[in-house]
Write a protein that holds these residues in place. Sequence first.
Motif, PDB file in Angstrom:
ATOM      1  N   UNK A   1      36.536  30.931  39.540  1.00 48.32           N
ATOM      2  CA  UNK A   1      35.539  31.870  39.851  1.00 48.32           C
ATOM      3  C   UNK A   1      36.075  33.211  40.205  1.00 48.32           C
ATOM      4  N   UNK A   2      35.467  34.260  40.354  1.00 53.01           N
ATOM      5  CA  UNK A   2      35.903  35.545  40.669  1.00 53.01           C
ATOM      6  C   UNK A   2      35.985  35.563  42.224  1.00 53.01           C
ATOM      7  N   UNK A   3      37.082  36.082  42.794  1.00 53.12           N
ATOM      8  CA  UNK A   3      36.880  36.452  44.162  1.00 53.12           C
ATOM      9  C   UNK A   3      37.428  37.921  44.521  1.00 53.12           C
ATOM     10  N   UNK A   4      36.797  38.616  45.078  1.00 49.88           N
ATOM     11  CA  UNK A   4      37.112  39.939  45.549  1.00 49.88           C
ATOM     12  C   UNK A   4      37.776  40.272  46.848  1.00 49.88           C
ATOM     13  N   UNK A   5      38.657  40.932  47.253  1.00 48.97           N
ATOM     14  CA  UNK A   5      38.877  41.441  48.486  1.00 48.97           C
ATOM     15  C   UNK A   5      39.124  42.908  48.402  1.00 48.97           C
ATOM     16  N   UNK A   6      38.186  43.685  48.765  1.00 45.30           N
ATOM     17  CA  UNK A   6      38.173  45.114  48.586  1.00 45.30           C
ATOM     18  C   UNK A   6      38.973  45.750  50.058  1.00 45.30           C
ATOM     19  N   UNK A   7      39.849  46.652  49.813  1.00 46.07           N
ATOM     20  CA  UNK A   7      40.663  47.223  50.836  1.00 46.07           C
ATOM     21  C   UNK A   7      39.779  48.323  51.830  1.00 46.07           C
ATOM     22  N   UNK A   8      40.229  48.648  52.740  1.00 46.10           N
ATOM     23  CA  UNK A   8      39.541  49.498  53.623  1.00 46.10           C
ATOM     24  C   UNK A   8      39.851  51.092  53.237  1.00 46.10           C
TER      25      UNK A   8
ATOM     26  N   UNK B   1      43.006  51.059  43.651  1.00 46.21           N
ATOM     27  CA  UNK B   1      43.675  50.641  42.672  1.00 46.21           C
ATOM     28  C   UNK B   1      43.362  48.769  42.739  1.00 46.21           C
ATOM     29  N   UNK B   2      42.766  48.534  41.631  1.00 43.71           N
ATOM     30  CA  UNK B   2      42.147  47.146  41.480  1.00 43.71           C
ATOM     31  C   UNK B   2      43.362  46.412  40.877  1.00 43.71           C
ATOM     32  N   UNK B   3      43.868  45.339  41.654  1.00 42.06           N
ATOM     33  CA  UNK B   3      44.944  44.519  41.379  1.00 42.06           C
ATOM     34  C   UNK B   3      44.371  43.063  40.963  1.00 42.06           C
ATOM     35  N   UNK B   4      44.425  42.689  39.901  1.00 43.24           N
ATOM     36  CA  UNK B   4      43.935  41.662  39.016  1.00 43.24           C
ATOM     37  C   UNK B   4      45.063  40.666  39.258  1.00 43.24           C
ATOM     38  N   UNK B   5      44.728  39.394  39.863  1.00 45.69           N
ATOM     39  CA  UNK B   5      45.639  38.384  39.683  1.00 45.69           C
ATOM     40  C   UNK B   5      44.979  37.308  39.137  1.00 45.69           C
ATOM     41  N   UNK B   6      45.669  36.286  38.268  1.00 44.74           N
ATOM     42  CA  UNK B   6      45.147  35.189  37.810  1.00 44.74           C
ATOM     43  C   UNK B   6      45.831  34.020  38.407  1.00 44.74           C
ATOM     44  N   UNK B   7      45.424  32.809  38.760  1.00 45.26           N
ATOM     45  CA  UNK B   7      45.906  31.831  39.626  1.00 45.26           C
ATOM     46  C   UNK B   7      45.127  30.594  39.056  1.00 45.26           C
TER      47      UNK B   7
ATOM     48  N   UNK C   1      41.868  43.553  45.763  1.00 49.71           N
ATOM     49  CA  UNK C   1      42.485  42.393  44.903  1.00 49.71           C
ATOM     50  C   UNK C   1      41.118  41.726  44.215  1.00 49.71           C
ATOM     51  N   UNK C   2      41.378  41.199  43.049  1.00 53.04           N
ATOM     52  CA  UNK C   2      40.524  40.864  42.218  1.00 53.04           C
ATOM     53  C   UNK C   2      41.013  39.399  41.662  1.00 53.04           C
ATOM     54  N   UNK C   3      40.766  38.467  42.170  1.00 54.14           N
ATOM     55  CA  UNK C   3      41.407  37.039  41.986  1.00 54.14           C
ATOM     56  C   UNK C   3      40.627  36.199  41.186  1.00 54.14           C
TER      57      UNK C   3
END
Length: 305
Positions: free
Chosen positions: A97-104, A11-17, A91-93
């Motif tokens: 810039x774009x920062x990604x944290x892909x889960x295991x 599930x790609x969870x996009x968050x804007x901050x 997580x797609x933050x």
Amino acid sequence: MIYTVTMNPSIDCFMELSELVEGATNRASEQRMVPGGKGINVSRVLHRFDIGSILLGFTAGFTGAFLKEELTAEGLQAHFTDTPGMTRINMKLKTAKETEVNGPSPEISQDYVSELLRKLELADKDDLLVLSGSLPPSLPADTYRTIAEKTPLKTVVDTSGIPLQKALSARPYLIKPNIDELTALYGQESADTSGAVLLARKAVADGAKNVLVSRGAESALLVSADRVLEAAVPSGTIHSTVGAGDSMVAGFLAGLANGHPPEEAFRWSIAAGSATAFSESLCSKKLVEELLPSVSVNEYKEESV
Ligand SMILES: Nc1ncnc2c1ncn2[C@@H]1O[C@H](COP(=O)(O)OP(=O)(O)OP(=O)(O)O)[C@@H](O)[C@H]1O
Ligand SMILES: O=P(O)(O)OC[C@@]1(O)O[C@H](CO)[C@@H](O)[C@@H]1O
């Protein structure tokens, strides 16, 4: 029919901050959750081009159930295999810039790959198989090669590192490395256009029939044994590049499915990649059609190689 395989969906969870501060509680202004994973993105874009596909791969837990529900509601044929564990959340933050944290990935055993191969036995020999994204670490690095060798289908492989290197000997019809993935494949730090052409030719010599190289805003290349094509990428405002590479794969396949030759499919591919980069989510057919006239493809000048 096109079969897409996503072994490690999300599930790609996009968050804007406004900004991301390490070590602090950050609060997002926007949040959006969508089905993710490279093969899934290819199928979702194909669907926007009215091209059907069957989605295979592994789903687990409530996140996997959400994924299947969403894809089915969108009108896609989600034929995933359920496994133990939990489909990951990536997580797609988005700040400046774009920062990604892909889960295991959940642990996937070899038995599930055998089940996937059984599902692929239903395919017709003229069908196309898209193997996209990272492999669950519990599976051997040659899993894509094994699958590609065990089916008679024309295969597209979009992955990186050792799984990509191993897949080459299965003679895939198309691979789509970005420039970093291509240089890493041959142990290089970076490459300019002529360097990228050389490396893509190596990948052809190593087994790929076509190599579609994306270089972000710079350009893209389509390299095969008998020619090298280069395309300029349209300019525009970037919203999110997540799935831009997958949209290129889908655009290329949509071009072919519509009866176009590879050079025209290459144009569709760039238009789809950029349309996704210019959109908040995956591209619409309308934007791809709008961008198409601005994508020009030229033979790469041999003397400068
Ligand atoms: N700054 C940009 N301007 C215009 N188009 C872009 C830009 N960045 C990416 N694209 C489009 O997206 C395509 C894929 O970009 P990129 O080379 O970043 O691939 P990728 O790394 O595989 O993408 P992904 O982010 O999906 O992993 C490019 O060929 C281009 O069409
Ligand atoms: O971790 P992988 O499998 O390499 O990439 C997964 C992923 O980052 O790729 C897609 C975009 O290309 C996203 O939908 C997804 O989150």
